[in-house]
Design an enzyme around this catalytic site. Structure first.
Site, PDB file in Angstrom:
ATOM      1  N   GLU A  97       0.859  -1.196   0.000  1.00 28.14           N
ATOM      2  CA  GLU A  97       0.000   0.000   0.000  1.00 28.14           C
ATOM      3  C   GLU A  97       0.885   1.232   0.000  1.00 28.14           C
ATOM      4  O   GLU A  97       1.761   1.379   0.844  1.00 28.14           O
ATOM      5  CB  GLU A  97      -0.927   0.003   1.224  1.00 28.14           C
ATOM      6  CG  GLU A  97      -1.743   1.279   1.407  1.00 28.14           C
ATOM      7  CD  GLU A  97      -2.591   1.652   0.189  1.00 28.14           C
ATOM      8  OE1 GLU A  97      -3.487   0.887  -0.162  1.00 28.14           O
ATOM      9  OE2 GLU A  97      -2.325   2.731  -0.415  1.00 28.14           O
TER      10      GLU A  97
ATOM     11  N   LEU B  90      -3.922   2.506   5.759  1.00 24.29           N
ATOM     12  CA  LEU B  90      -4.623   1.380   5.136  1.00 24.29           C
ATOM     13  C   LEU B  90      -6.097   1.743   4.931  1.00 24.29           C
ATOM     14  O   LEU B  90      -6.589   2.700   5.509  1.00 24.29           O
ATOM     15  CB  LEU B  90      -4.510   0.148   6.032  1.00 24.29           C
ATOM     16  CG  LEU B  90      -3.087  -0.392   6.290  1.00 24.29           C
ATOM     17  CD1 LEU B  90      -3.114  -1.500   7.340  1.00 24.29           C
ATOM     18  CD2 LEU B  90      -2.460  -0.903   4.991  1.00 24.29           C
TER      19      LEU B  90
ATOM     20  N   CYS C 109     -12.683   3.807   0.477  1.00 25.24           N
ATOM     21  CA  CYS C 109     -13.863   3.699   1.332  1.00 25.24           C
ATOM     22  C   CYS C 109     -13.619   4.309   2.708  1.00 25.24           C
ATOM     23  O   CYS C 109     -14.369   5.172   3.164  1.00 25.24           O
ATOM     24  CB  CYS C 109     -14.266   2.228   1.455  1.00 25.24           C
ATOM     25  SG  CYS C 109     -15.473   1.920   2.728  1.00 25.24           S
TER      26      CYS C 109
ATOM     27  N   LYS D 248     -20.410   9.378   5.035  1.00 24.85           N
ATOM     28  CA  LYS D 248     -21.525   9.024   5.934  1.00 24.85           C
ATOM     29  C   LYS D 248     -21.391   9.740   7.265  1.00 24.85           C
ATOM     30  O   LYS D 248     -22.381  10.075   7.925  1.00 24.85           O
ATOM     31  CB  LYS D 248     -21.606   7.513   6.143  1.00 24.85           C
ATOM     32  CG  LYS D 248     -22.534   6.830   5.171  1.00 24.85           C
ATOM     33  CD  LYS D 248     -21.937   6.489   3.844  1.00 24.85           C
ATOM     34  CE  LYS D 248     -22.141   7.436   2.735  1.00 24.85           C
ATOM     35  NZ  LYS D 248     -21.554   6.982   1.460  1.00 24.85           N
TER      36      LYS D 248
ATOM     37  N   GLY E  21     -23.218  15.812 -11.792  1.00 29.13           N
ATOM     38  CA  GLY E  21     -23.399  14.360 -11.678  1.00 29.13           C
ATOM     39  C   GLY E  21     -24.306  14.027 -10.512  1.00 29.13           C
ATOM     40  O   GLY E  21     -24.118  14.539  -9.408  1.00 29.13           O
TER      41      GLY E  21
ATOM     42  N   ASP F  66     -12.762  -1.880  -7.734  1.00 25.21           N
ATOM     43  CA  ASP F  66     -13.065  -0.774  -8.650  1.00 25.21           C
ATOM     44  C   ASP F  66     -12.229  -0.790  -9.927  1.00 25.21           C
ATOM     45  O   ASP F  66     -12.610  -0.169 -10.918  1.00 25.21           O
ATOM     46  CB  ASP F  66     -12.813   0.568  -7.952  1.00 25.21           C
ATOM     47  CG  ASP F  66     -13.941   0.953  -7.008  1.00 25.21           C
ATOM     48  OD1 ASP F  66     -14.809   0.112  -6.736  1.00 25.21           O
ATOM     49  OD2 ASP F  66     -13.940   2.110  -6.530  1.00 25.21           O
TER      50      ASP F  66
ATOM     51  N   HIS G 101     -43.767  -4.955  14.773  1.00 26.65           N
ATOM     52  CA  HIS G 101     -44.471  -3.670  14.788  1.00 26.65           C
ATOM     53  C   HIS G 101     -44.107  -2.910  16.051  1.00 26.65           C
ATOM     54  O   HIS G 101     -44.012  -3.523  17.115  1.00 26.65           O
ATOM     55  CB  HIS G 101     -45.980  -3.926  14.769  1.00 26.65           C
ATOM     56  CG  HIS G 101     -46.788  -2.675  14.948  1.00 26.65           C
ATOM     57  ND1 HIS G 101     -46.968  -1.770  13.926  1.00 26.65           N
ATOM     58  CD2 HIS G 101     -47.427  -2.168  16.035  1.00 26.65           C
ATOM     59  CE1 HIS G 101     -47.707  -0.758  14.380  1.00 26.65           C
ATOM     60  NE2 HIS G 101     -47.999  -0.985  15.649  1.00 26.65           N
TER      61      HIS G 101
HETATM   62  C1  FAD Z   1     -17.253   9.886  -1.908  1.00 21.75           C
HETATM   63  C2  FAD Z   1     -17.422   8.395  -2.033  1.00 21.75           C
HETATM   64  C3  FAD Z   1     -18.381   7.750  -1.298  1.00 21.75           C
HETATM   65  C4  FAD Z   1     -18.535   6.382  -1.406  1.00 21.75           C
HETATM   66  N1  FAD Z   1     -19.498   5.785  -0.660  1.00 21.75           N
HETATM   67  C5  FAD Z   1     -19.686   4.457  -0.769  1.00 21.75           C
HETATM   68  C6  FAD Z   1     -20.652   3.804   0.024  1.00 21.75           C
HETATM   69  O1  FAD Z   1     -21.336   4.431   0.837  1.00 21.75           O
HETATM   70  N2  FAD Z   1     -20.809   2.468  -0.117  1.00 21.75           N
HETATM   71  C7  FAD Z   1     -20.050   1.752  -1.005  1.00 21.75           C
HETATM   72  O2  FAD Z   1     -20.252   0.540  -1.110  1.00 21.75           O
HETATM   73  N3  FAD Z   1     -19.115   2.334  -1.763  1.00 21.75           N
HETATM   74  C8  FAD Z   1     -18.905   3.665  -1.657  1.00 21.75           C
HETATM   75  N4  FAD Z   1     -17.924   4.257  -2.400  1.00 21.75           N
HETATM   76  C9  FAD Z   1     -17.132   3.420  -3.321  1.00 21.75           C
HETATM   77  C10 FAD Z   1     -16.033   2.636  -2.556  1.00 21.75           C
HETATM   78  O3  FAD Z   1     -15.253   3.530  -1.817  1.00 21.75           O
HETATM   79  C11 FAD Z   1     -15.180   1.849  -3.526  1.00 21.75           C
HETATM   80  O4  FAD Z   1     -16.014   1.030  -4.318  1.00 21.75           O
HETATM   81  C12 FAD Z   1     -14.174   0.968  -2.808  1.00 21.75           C
HETATM   82  O5  FAD Z   1     -13.335   1.736  -2.002  1.00 21.75           O
HETATM   83  C13 FAD Z   1     -13.335   0.167  -3.817  1.00 21.75           C
HETATM   84  O6  FAD Z   1     -12.395  -0.588  -3.143  1.00 21.75           O
HETATM   85  P1  FAD Z   1     -11.073  -1.103  -3.872  1.00 21.75           P
HETATM   86  O7  FAD Z   1     -10.401  -1.980  -2.872  1.00 21.75           O
HETATM   87  O8  FAD Z   1     -11.379  -1.666  -5.188  1.00 21.75           O
HETATM   88  O9  FAD Z   1     -10.174   0.199  -4.154  1.00 21.75           O
HETATM   89  P2  FAD Z   1      -9.723   1.439  -3.273  1.00 21.75           P
HETATM   90  O10 FAD Z   1     -10.529   1.565  -2.056  1.00 21.75           O
HETATM   91  O11 FAD Z   1      -9.674   2.589  -4.193  1.00 21.75           O
HETATM   92  O12 FAD Z   1      -8.258   1.055  -2.783  1.00 21.75           O
HETATM   93  C14 FAD Z   1      -7.171   0.979  -3.637  1.00 21.75           C
HETATM   94  C15 FAD Z   1      -5.881   1.154  -2.829  1.00 21.75           C
HETATM   95  O13 FAD Z   1      -4.782   0.803  -3.648  1.00 21.75           O
HETATM   96  C16 FAD Z   1      -3.709   1.702  -3.410  1.00 21.75           C
HETATM   97  N5  FAD Z   1      -2.859   1.655  -4.600  1.00 21.75           N
HETATM   98  C17 FAD Z   1      -3.178   2.004  -5.876  1.00 21.75           C
HETATM   99  N6  FAD Z   1      -2.154   1.715  -6.706  1.00 21.75           N
HETATM  100  C18 FAD Z   1      -1.176   1.192  -5.936  1.00 21.75           C
HETATM  101  C19 FAD Z   1       0.121   0.686  -6.213  1.00 21.75           C
HETATM  102  N7  FAD Z   1       0.610   0.631  -7.465  1.00 21.75           N
HETATM  103  N8  FAD Z   1       0.887   0.251  -5.178  1.00 21.75           N
HETATM  104  C20 FAD Z   1       0.421   0.289  -3.900  1.00 21.75           C
HETATM  105  N9  FAD Z   1      -0.816   0.740  -3.586  1.00 21.75           N
HETATM  106  C21 FAD Z   1      -1.592   1.171  -4.595  1.00 21.75           C
HETATM  107  C22 FAD Z   1      -4.405   3.026  -3.172  1.00 21.75           C
HETATM  108  O14 FAD Z   1      -3.546   3.896  -2.441  1.00 21.75           O
HETATM  109  C23 FAD Z   1      -5.631   2.584  -2.372  1.00 21.75           C
HETATM  110  O15 FAD Z   1      -5.375   2.598  -0.996  1.00 21.75           O
HETATM  111  C24 FAD Z   1     -17.716   5.627  -2.284  1.00 21.75           C
HETATM  112  C25 FAD Z   1     -16.721   6.280  -3.024  1.00 21.75           C
HETATM  113  C26 FAD Z   1     -16.573   7.640  -2.902  1.00 21.75           C
HETATM  114  C27 FAD Z   1     -15.489   8.316  -3.690  1.00 21.75           C
END
Ligand code: FAD
Length: 475
Positions: A34, A39, A43, A52, A182, A316, A454
């Site tokens: 990371e 960490l 999210c 939230k 959006g 994502d 209820h």
């Molecule tokens: C404002 C906002 C509100 C949201 N609210 C919700 C919600 O209420 N409910 C919900 O389900 N989802 C919500 N989401 C979406 C949710 O945050 C994401 O779907 C989720 O975090 C995706 O998780 P992930 O593990 O795929 O990636 P991420 O959480 O994006 O984590 C990726 C990690 O990889 C690290 N990284 C990237 N490249 C490298 C590399 N080459 N080497 C080392 N580290 C690296 C980054 O630093 C990061 O820490 C929200 C998103 C936003 C922006």
């Protein structure tokens, strides 16, 4: 620290850290790379949790503003919001949760390698900054590098006047006015936050309705409520330019109804661009490693295998054969668990992407799972629907939250529930019951015969089931 592991995960978001814990639980030596100083990824640090937290403050303010109704004795003092306290409470929550992941890593003997991970040949991950070294993954590399905000062509994010959610969560002052570009989950959540905090809010959506991925009835109800709250809603509207200056942003747009493409201009203190998020693959060496990319996303198969053996991807950053992989924290975690189990040699349990709950925490909040009415019809089902309004319920009246409804979409032939769509109080909690109903292929009749306590908001779910059979008791 050893350099050899069974599994090396790149990224510690809800996808990566959950995959790592499950892999470690199953006896695999696991490391997580990371590059952020904390960490938890989007999210915990910039997404679900901070937004939230802000929404909960907005809710507290709503109750306080209605102090007379609630019989509170706040006196005549003006009720406002102290953004320093809001930010420090939010930061404390985030810190507690990210620290919790660090604790779980230690508990499960997972190594956190601090730095950026780069794919460096078969089973190898090079750490290109921070703790520089090369790691070996005997079984699999999991790419979980997530997403980041992206703009639309012609609009430059300067992070001061034209901002993304990353900046919006940290604002120390409430803007007098804000336009939000959006109306997906992120856009409408910030619309609710800033309106309640006292901003003039304009929400601009290119498509004809708010929250376009939701059932049409939900979109219509949200628009009605937003207008009532004083939020300016501009749907079917295209921003043609946005220019940041010293004291704000000039935003120009055109609507489908405008004659001859005539543009309208507004001036706002801030423009929040919430038009979606793009994949993060910078510095990952994805192309050099031979990964198949589509619009920057990593293409995976139904078991999260990339085009290169020994490298999988979740969350994502991925895309499937069918476009539109939802970017949701709980989905990335579920993918992480399924993948870790496959890598450990357990049976692979595929996820059903028609049964992923979605929650939007705007006011009124939205919870939905399964097919919308339009999608069910498009798939050829003989559809029947039932709707029940929260406002009828005793519990909703007690809470002073009487907007919205629960809508059930069912298949007439087998009576199976295909989708449940709700907008109104506690919808983001109530959707859990609906998700279980879909998972168990529950019929409307079975839901009707399930006794609901209820007075609860959940009575709207069972009443909507009754309504689907034309037998709602309280309507
Ligand atoms: C404002 C906002 C509100 C949201 N609210 C919700 C919600 O209420 N409910 C919900 O389900 N989802 C919500 N989401 C979406 C949710 O945050 C994401 O779907 C989720 O975090 C995706 O998780 P992930 O593990 O795929 O990636 P991420 O959480 O994006 O984590 C990726 C990690 O990889 C690290 N990284 C990237 N490249 C490298 C590399 N080459 N080497 C080392 N580290 C690296 C980054 O630093 C990061 O820490 C929200 C998103 C936003 C922006």
């Amino acid at each position: 620290m050893a350099n050899e592991y069974d599994v090396v995960v790149i990224g510690s978001g809800t996808g990566g850290y959950v995959a790592a814990i499950r892999a470690a639980q199953l006896g695999l030596a696991t490391a997580v790379v990371e590059r952020a100083p904390v960490l938890g990824g989007t999210c915990l640090n910039w997404g679900c949790i901070p937004t939230k937290a802000l929404l909960e403050h907005a809710h507290a303010l709503k109750i306080a503003q209605d102090w007379k109704e609630w019989g509170l004795t706040l006196g005549q003092a003006a009720i406002g919001i102290d953004m320093n306290q809001v930010q420090s409470r939010k930061d404390k929550i985030v810190k507690g949760l990210t620290g919790g992941i660090e604790f779980l890593f230690k508990k499960n003997k997972i190594d956190w390698i601090k730095g950026s991970g780069r794919l460096a040949g078969k089973g190898r991950v090079e750490i290109t900054d921070g703790d520089k070294r090369t790691l070996t993954a005997r079984k699999d590399i999991i790419v979980a590098t997530g997403s980041q905000p992206r703009s639309v062509p012609g609009i430059t994010i300067d992070k001061k006047r034209i901002i993304t959610s990353d900046e919006a969560i940290g604002l120390k002052d409430v803007p007098k006015s804000i336009a939000i570009l959006g109306s997906g989950a992120v856009g409408v959540e910030f619309a609710s936050i800033f309106r309640r905090f006292g901003s003039e809010v304009t929400i601009i959506e290119l498509l004809p309705r708010l929250v376009p991925i939701e059932d049409e009835a939900v979109s219509a109800e949200l628009e009605r409520s937003f207008r009532k709250q004083g939020i300016t809603v501009l749907t079917g509207t295209k921003v043609t330019s946005a220019k940041a200056g010293g004291n704000g942003v000039d935003v120009e747009f055109t609507t489908a109804q405008a004659p001859d493409g005539k543009t309208t201009k507004i001036h706002v203190e801030l423009l929040l661009v919430a038009t979606g998020r793009g994949p993060v693959t910078t510095g990952l060496g994805a192309e050099d490693a031979g990964l198949q990319l589509e619009r920057g996303y990593i293409r995976v198969d139904t078991q999260y295998r990339t085009s290169v053996a020994g490298i999988s991807a979740i969350g994502d950053v991925i895309t499937f054969e069918q476009p539109g992989h939802p970017q949701l924290a709980h989905l990335s975690s579920a993918e992480g668990i399924a993948l870790a189990e496959r890598i450990a040699g357990r049976e692979f349990r595929a996820l059903n992407y028609d049964q992923i709950p979605g929650c939007t925490y705007c006011d009124p909040e939205i919870g939905s799972v399964g097919l919308s009415e339009a999608k069910a019809r498009a798939r050829g089902y003989d559809v029947r629907v039932g709707t029940f309004k929260f406002g009828v319920l005793g519990r909703a009246r007690i809470a002073g939250e009487t907007e919205g409804f629960v809508k059930i979409v069912a298949d007439t032939k087998y009576d199976e529930i295909l989708g449940v769509h709700m907008i109104g109080p506690r919808s983001t909690e109530l959707v859990a019951e609906a998700t279980l109903a879909l998972k168990l292929e529950c019929t409307v009749e079975e839901l009707i015969r399930t006794i609901h306590a209820h007075p609860t908001m959940s009575e709207a779910v069972v009443e909507a089931a009754h309504a689907t059979h034309g037998s709602a008791i309280h309507a």
